[in-house]
Design a protein around this motif. Sequence first.
Motif, mmCIF file in Angstrom:
data_model
loop_
_atom_site.group_PDB
_atom_site.id
_atom_site.type_symbol
_atom_site.label_atom_id
_atom_site.label_comp_id
_atom_site.label_asym_id
_atom_site.label_seq_id
_atom_site.Cartn_x
_atom_site.Cartn_y
_atom_site.Cartn_z
ATOM 1 N N PHE A 45 0.862 -1.175 0.000
ATOM 2 C CA PHE A 45 0.000 0.000 0.000
ATOM 3 C C PHE A 45 0.902 1.230 0.000
ATOM 4 N N THR A 46 0.770 2.009 -1.054
ATOM 5 C CA THR A 46 1.626 3.193 -1.196
ATOM 6 C C THR A 46 0.809 4.424 -0.885
ATOM 7 N N LYS A 47 1.378 5.272 -0.014
ATOM 8 C CA LYS A 47 0.651 6.512 0.323
ATOM 9 C C LYS A 47 1.602 7.690 0.249
ATOM 10 N N LEU A 48 1.200 8.721 -0.467
ATOM 11 C CA LEU A 48 2.037 9.924 -0.574
ATOM 12 C C LEU A 48 1.577 10.925 0.465
ATOM 13 N N VAL A 49 2.531 11.473 1.230
ATOM 14 C CA VAL A 49 2.175 12.496 2.236
ATOM 15 C C VAL A 49 2.629 13.843 1.686
ATOM 16 N N GLU A 50 1.711 14.779 1.614
ATOM 17 C CA GLU A 50 2.047 16.100 1.040
ATOM 18 C C GLU A 50 2.149 17.143 2.126
ATOM 19 N N ASP A 51 2.967 18.166 1.848
ATOM 20 C CA ASP A 51 3.035 19.272 2.835
ATOM 21 C C ASP A 51 1.991 20.319 2.468
ATOM 22 N N ASP A 52 2.040 21.470 3.178
ATOM 23 C CA ASP A 52 0.991 22.482 2.985
ATOM 24 C C ASP A 52 0.980 23.051 1.565
ATOM 25 N N ASP A 53 2.133 22.975 0.884
ATOM 26 C CA ASP A 53 2.185 23.537 -0.481
ATOM 27 C C ASP A 53 1.940 22.457 -1.538
ATOM 28 N N ASP A 54 1.354 21.390 -1.111
ATOM 29 C CA ASP A 54 1.040 20.274 -2.016
ATOM 30 C C ASP A 54 2.273 19.598 -2.604
ATOM 31 N N ALA A 55 3.433 19.835 -2.032
ATOM 32 C CA ALA A 55 4.639 19.140 -2.501
ATOM 33 C C ALA A 55 4.750 17.837 -1.732
ATOM 34 N N ILE A 56 5.311 16.818 -2.391
ATOM 35 C CA ILE A 56 5.405 15.520 -1.714
ATOM 36 C C ILE A 56 6.420 15.595 -0.584
ATOM 37 N N LYS A 57 5.960 15.280 0.604
ATOM 38 C CA LYS A 57 6.827 15.378 1.777
ATOM 39 C C LYS A 57 7.455 14.029 2.082
ATOM 40 N N ALA A 58 6.640 12.992 1.860
ATOM 41 C CA ALA A 58 7.161 11.647 2.136
ATOM 42 C C ALA A 58 6.365 10.601 1.371
ATOM 43 N N ILE A 59 7.020 9.436 1.192
ATOM 44 C CA ILE A 59 6.314 8.310 0.558
ATOM 45 C C ILE A 59 6.331 7.163 1.564
ATOM 46 N N VAL A 60 5.121 6.649 1.862
ATOM 47 C CA VAL A 60 5.037 5.537 2.818
ATOM 48 C C VAL A 60 4.594 4.302 2.045
ATOM 49 N N ILE A 61 5.354 3.215 2.151
ATOM 50 C CA ILE A 61 4.924 1.958 1.518
ATOM 51 C C ILE A 61 4.872 0.886 2.597
ATOM 52 N N VAL A 62 3.664 0.403 2.842
ATOM 53 C CA VAL A 62 3.514 -0.658 3.847
ATOM 54 C C VAL A 62 3.157 -1.938 3.090
ATOM 55 N N SER A 63 3.903 -2.996 3.376
ATOM 56 C CA SER A 63 3.590 -4.244 2.672
ATOM 57 C C SER A 63 3.410 -5.387 3.674
ATOM 58 N N ALA A 64 2.653 -6.355 3.230
ATOM 59 C CA ALA A 64 2.444 -7.530 4.098
ATOM 60 C C ALA A 64 2.360 -8.755 3.221
ATOM 61 N N GLY A 65 2.838 -9.857 3.757
ATOM 62 C CA GLY A 65 2.775 -11.099 2.995
ATOM 63 C C GLY A 65 1.453 -11.820 3.297
ATOM 64 N N ILE A 66 0.865 -12.337 2.245
ATOM 65 C CA ILE A 66 -0.329 -13.152 2.478
ATOM 66 C C ILE A 66 0.098 -14.591 2.318
ATOM 67 N N ALA A 67 0.223 -15.220 3.449
ATOM 68 C CA ALA A 67 0.710 -16.595 3.398
ATOM 69 C C ALA A 67 -0.298 -17.464 2.662
ATOM 70 N N ALA A 68 0.196 -18.443 1.980
ATOM 71 C CA ALA A 68 -0.721 -19.326 1.256
ATOM 72 C C ALA A 68 -1.581 -20.073 2.267
ATOM 73 N N VAL A 69 -2.894 -20.086 2.042
ATOM 74 C CA VAL A 69 -3.770 -20.737 3.016
ATOM 75 C C VAL A 69 -4.043 -22.190 2.643
ATOM 76 N N ASN A 70 -3.458 -22.615 1.516
ATOM 77 C CA ASN A 70 -3.766 -23.985 1.075
ATOM 78 C C ASN A 70 -3.462 -25.040 2.129
ATOM 79 N N ALA A 71 -2.324 -24.859 2.796
ATOM 80 C CA ALA A 71 -1.967 -25.848 3.817
ATOM 81 C C ALA A 71 -3.042 -25.874 4.890
ATOM 82 N N ALA A 72 -3.480 -24.665 5.278
ATOM 83 C CA ALA A 72 -4.517 -24.583 6.311
ATOM 84 C C ALA A 72 -5.816 -25.199 5.813
ATOM 85 N N THR A 73 -6.158 -24.886 4.549
ATOM 86 C CA THR A 73 -7.442 -25.411 4.066
ATOM 87 C C THR A 73 -7.404 -26.926 3.927
ATOM 88 N N ASN A 74 -6.217 -27.456 3.587
ATOM 89 C CA ASN A 74 -6.111 -28.913 3.520
ATOM 90 C C ASN A 74 -6.422 -29.536 4.876
#
Length: 470
Positions: free
Chosen positions: A140-169
């Motif tokens: 998930f990428t989110k751009l944080v802007e300052d008061d002048d609409d300039a990009i202040k920071a870029i936040v990228i949060v990621s997560a792994g989705i483990a395969a559920v096949n083993a669980a479903t088996n």
Amino acid sequence: MKNRVSLKWKIGRTLLLFGVLVIALLFLFQLILLEPMYEHSKIKAVKAISESIADKIEDDELTSEYLSQAQMQSDTCIRVFQSDSYVMSEGDFRGCPMLKPDELNEMIANAAADEDGEYLSKTNTDLMPAGGEGFRNIFFTKLVEDDDDAIKAIVIVSAGIAAVNAATNALSNQLLYIGAIMVVLTLLLTLMLNRQIAVPLARINESAKHLPEGSYEIDPKTNGYREAQELNETLQQAAADIQKADKAKRDLIANVSHDLRTPLTMISGYGEMMIDLPEEKTDENIQVIIDESKRLNALVNDLLDLSRMQEKKITLQKEVFSLSDMISSEMRKYDVYRMQDGFTIEEEIEPGLTAEGDSSRLKQVFNNFMTNAIHYSGERKHIIVRVRKEQDGIRTEVQDFGEGIDEKDIANIWDRYYKVDKEHVRVSSGSGIGLSIAREILELHRARYGVNSVKGQGSTFWFILPLHKA
Ligand code: ADP
């Protein structure tokens, strides 16, 4: 259309259907919806984390401790790029999914193109975890802007989705076991419910089937629940009633045939005698034939009357009449008993009492009370007839001092064909239907009626008609 499925099978079928439904629901939620639900919750988590980091950046409060803690608690990987200071890069967290520069650029470009500065992407990794399944990452990428609409920071949060096949088996194996257990439980439950519900009903049904064959014995115990017990009691009552009616019918046939045969024998006997012996053709003998024919006629009329009344085919011819006069004049019929048979018949009749009703039907009732009183008055031969005004109407009663009626018989004497004396010895009186005719007539008049009797001391038969107010 008749529903012929037995209760036993109905119970089994319903329970089995219920079991299948439960397993299907489990299957749906556990196996089919597990992955999408899991992914949905992960997406919610990464969005919430990037939201809170963006807030921190806007307030200039972001620290690397905060990031490490957030990463650890949420099992995600967080990257923050800031123009002036670099807070954390991919090397800072082991196990962070790799991002190639062009992938990174693409994410940022897509987030920049978005109105809210956000972009969600998913990738399949080539990493092979233990189960041998590739697993997916969400970014998930989110751009944080300052008061002048300039990009202040870029936040990228990621997560792994483990395969559920083993669980479903594992789950589907579990579901198999659960299914098998459910089938066994269903069988056991069916057997149990069958014993508790279906078996008592089947037994009651079996007893009911034998009623028409004349087997009136019904096992009083059902070993069942209250409703079955009640049903059984109702059936027992019905069986007892049918038995009583059956017996009464047989008695009637016996009595009526007897009562019909005696006058018929007399008539034919006297007729034949008069043919054979012309000197016997006397007025008295002809009178015997006439009397016997009248008796036959009366008996047949009684029977017809009763059956018409019971089918409610009789309507009353109501009129206002003097009950006192009617009873007084009927009493004259019985003078012959005073004169010839030594009866003492007292009359206590209040004059001028008017009632409304069918006078000829009421005469029938009174005469039935009188003939019974004469018949059952025994040695004392004492009868008192009273007609008097009471609070709620005019009471007419016939009292005798004869044999009386046993308490256990009192409730039954108004029933069709009921006779207290089991031996049918009388020819001159009725066939046990006089009182039931009286009852029908009195009920049609909505009159109150009854009998007070003490065994050995006599009986008083009475009815109360509403007083007619002119
Ligand atoms: P029945 O033709 O047998 O008299 P009823 O219907 O008039 O038929 O009476 C039914 C039964 O009630 C009689 O068989 C008799 O046993 C009893 N009963 C009626 N009246 C009297 C009475 N006055 N005293 C004693 N028993 C009576």
